[in-house]
Write a protein that holds these residues in place. Structure first.
Motif, PDB file in Angstrom:
ATOM      1  N   ALA A 255       0.917  -1.421  -0.026  1.00  0.00           N
ATOM      2  CA  ALA A 255       0.075  -0.188   0.004  1.00  0.00           C
ATOM      3  C   ALA A 255       0.846   1.307   0.048  1.00  0.00           C
ATOM      4  O   ALA A 255       1.993   1.418   0.966  1.00  0.00           O
ATOM      5  CB  ALA A 255      -0.934  -0.212   1.158  1.00  0.00           C
ATOM      6  N   MET A 256       0.731   1.857  -0.896  1.00  0.00           N
ATOM      7  CA  MET A 256       1.613   3.324  -1.237  1.00  0.00           C
ATOM      8  C   MET A 256       0.697   4.563  -0.411  1.00  0.00           C
ATOM      9  O   MET A 256       1.221   5.356  -0.003  1.00  0.00           O
ATOM     10  CB  MET A 256       1.718   3.468  -2.665  1.00  0.00           C
ATOM     11  CG  MET A 256       2.462   2.434  -3.378  1.00  0.00           C
ATOM     12  SD  MET A 256       4.006   2.111  -2.496  1.00  0.00           S
ATOM     13  CE  MET A 256       4.933   3.538  -2.692  1.00  0.00           C
ATOM     14  N   VAL A 257      -0.541   4.418  -0.413  1.00  0.00           N
ATOM     15  CA  VAL A 257      -1.340   5.495  -0.130  1.00  0.00           C
ATOM     16  C   VAL A 257      -2.924   4.846   0.025  1.00  0.00           C
ATOM     17  O   VAL A 257      -3.300   4.073  -0.271  1.00  0.00           O
ATOM     18  CB  VAL A 257      -1.488   6.540  -1.049  1.00  0.00           C
ATOM     19  CG1 VAL A 257      -2.242   6.164  -2.496  1.00  0.00           C
ATOM     20  CG2 VAL A 257      -2.098   7.936  -0.539  1.00  0.00           C
TER      21      VAL A 257
ATOM     22  N   ALA B 288      -3.048   1.933  -4.302  1.00  0.00           N
ATOM     23  CA  ALA B 288      -3.906   2.516  -3.457  1.00  0.00           C
ATOM     24  C   ALA B 288      -4.893   1.891  -2.846  1.00  0.00           C
ATOM     25  O   ALA B 288      -5.389   1.208  -3.684  1.00  0.00           O
ATOM     26  CB  ALA B 288      -4.085   3.828  -4.286  1.00  0.00           C
ATOM     27  N   VAL B 289      -5.160   2.172  -1.560  1.00  0.00           N
ATOM     28  CA  VAL B 289      -6.155   1.281  -0.982  1.00  0.00           C
ATOM     29  C   VAL B 289      -7.257   2.174  -0.414  1.00  0.00           C
ATOM     30  O   VAL B 289      -7.249   3.200  -0.095  1.00  0.00           O
ATOM     31  CB  VAL B 289      -5.636   0.416   0.121  1.00  0.00           C
ATOM     32  CG1 VAL B 289      -6.448  -0.383   1.025  1.00  0.00           C
ATOM     33  CG2 VAL B 289      -4.561  -0.299  -0.139  1.00  0.00           C
TER      34      VAL B 289
ATOM     35  N   THR C 109     -10.145  -2.098  -0.051  1.00  0.00           N
ATOM     36  CA  THR C 109     -10.053  -2.554  -1.575  1.00  0.00           C
ATOM     37  C   THR C 109      -8.942  -1.821  -2.321  1.00  0.00           C
ATOM     38  O   THR C 109      -8.944  -0.735  -2.144  1.00  0.00           O
ATOM     39  CB  THR C 109     -11.494  -2.367  -2.301  1.00  0.00           C
ATOM     40  OG1 THR C 109     -12.597  -2.949  -1.378  1.00  0.00           O
ATOM     41  CG2 THR C 109     -11.615  -2.614  -3.661  1.00  0.00           C
ATOM     42  N   VAL C 110      -8.276  -2.737  -3.265  1.00  0.00           N
ATOM     43  CA  VAL C 110      -7.301  -1.750  -4.035  1.00  0.00           C
ATOM     44  C   VAL C 110      -8.108  -1.024  -5.163  1.00  0.00           C
ATOM     45  O   VAL C 110      -8.848  -1.599  -5.925  1.00  0.00           O
ATOM     46  CB  VAL C 110      -6.308  -2.876  -4.795  1.00  0.00           C
ATOM     47  CG1 VAL C 110      -5.506  -2.298  -5.676  1.00  0.00           C
ATOM     48  CG2 VAL C 110      -5.523  -3.768  -3.625  1.00  0.00           C
ATOM     49  N   VAL C 111      -7.853   0.303  -5.046  1.00  0.00           N
ATOM     50  CA  VAL C 111      -8.703   1.148  -5.931  1.00  0.00           C
ATOM     51  C   VAL C 111      -7.686   1.613  -7.336  1.00  0.00           C
ATOM     52  O   VAL C 111      -8.163   2.001  -8.257  1.00  0.00           O
ATOM     53  CB  VAL C 111      -9.388   2.156  -5.439  1.00  0.00           C
ATOM     54  CG1 VAL C 111     -10.397   1.897  -4.475  1.00  0.00           C
ATOM     55  CG2 VAL C 111      -8.337   3.177  -4.638  1.00  0.00           C
TER      56      VAL C 111
END
Length: 182
Positions: A139-141, A173-174, A151-153
């Motif tokens: 997760a980066m942000v 991004a999550v 959820t990965v968006v």
């Protein structure tokens, strides 16, 4: 009965009557024992020589195996590298093409590259709209989203696995709950 008669056990001669080291032993018995001794020495020497040869053979086998393992490690990626050289050749050709056919050439190269990866057991991880999995995603942000939390968006960098082992995590991004943002 005398004292000497009482010491005699039937079937055994008195100790003084048996042949000892200081007494004469028949020559044929001595010759047989010498022959047997020589045979045993020769058998021992033969076994010792066989042991030394086997130990040397085993040491040579170990060294040969170590060399083969080192060679296999060194050239394990040779076929994969040769496949990648074809991609490099096609990049050079694409750079020499006019702008109109450049996009078509790049798409062709991408297909070829993906095919090479798949032939070598390397496949991309699907992560968009999946639940965040720390074993596959990094997760980066966290961003507010209408999607369920966790959820990965968005995918910034694609992740890959090789034969079911993750070799690069996807940087993503999550989603987080919008209400937490407000």
């Amino acid at each position: 009965m005398t004292a000497e008669e009482e010491k005699v056990v039937p079937g055994h001669e008195p100790a003084s009557d048996q042949p000892g080291p200081d007494q004469d032993v028949p020559q044929d018995t001595v010759d047989n024992l010498k022959k047997e001794n020589e045979d045993l020495k020769m058998a021992n020497a033969d076994l010792n020589e066989r042991y030394l040869r086997l130990a040397a053979d085993f040491e040579n086998f170990r060294k040969r195996t170590d060399r083969q393992i080192a060679e296999i490690r060194e050239f394990a990626l040779q076929a994969f590298a040769a496949d990648l050289l074809e991609v490099a050749d096609n990049f050079e050709r694409a750079l020499q093409a006019d702008d109109a056919s450049l996009r078509e050439g790049l798409e062709s190269i991408q297909k070829q590259f993906i095919g090479i990866l798949e032939r070598n057991g390397i496949t991309p991880l699907d992560c968009l709209d999946c639940e965040f999995n720390p074993e596959e995603h990094e997760a980066m942000v966290c961003v507010p989203s209408d999607k369920p939390e966790g959820t990965v968006v968005e995918e910034f960098i694609r992740g890959y696995c090789m034969h079911d082992r993750v070799i690069r995590h996807a940087k993503v991004a999550v989603s987080k709950n919008k209400e937490q943002e407000e």
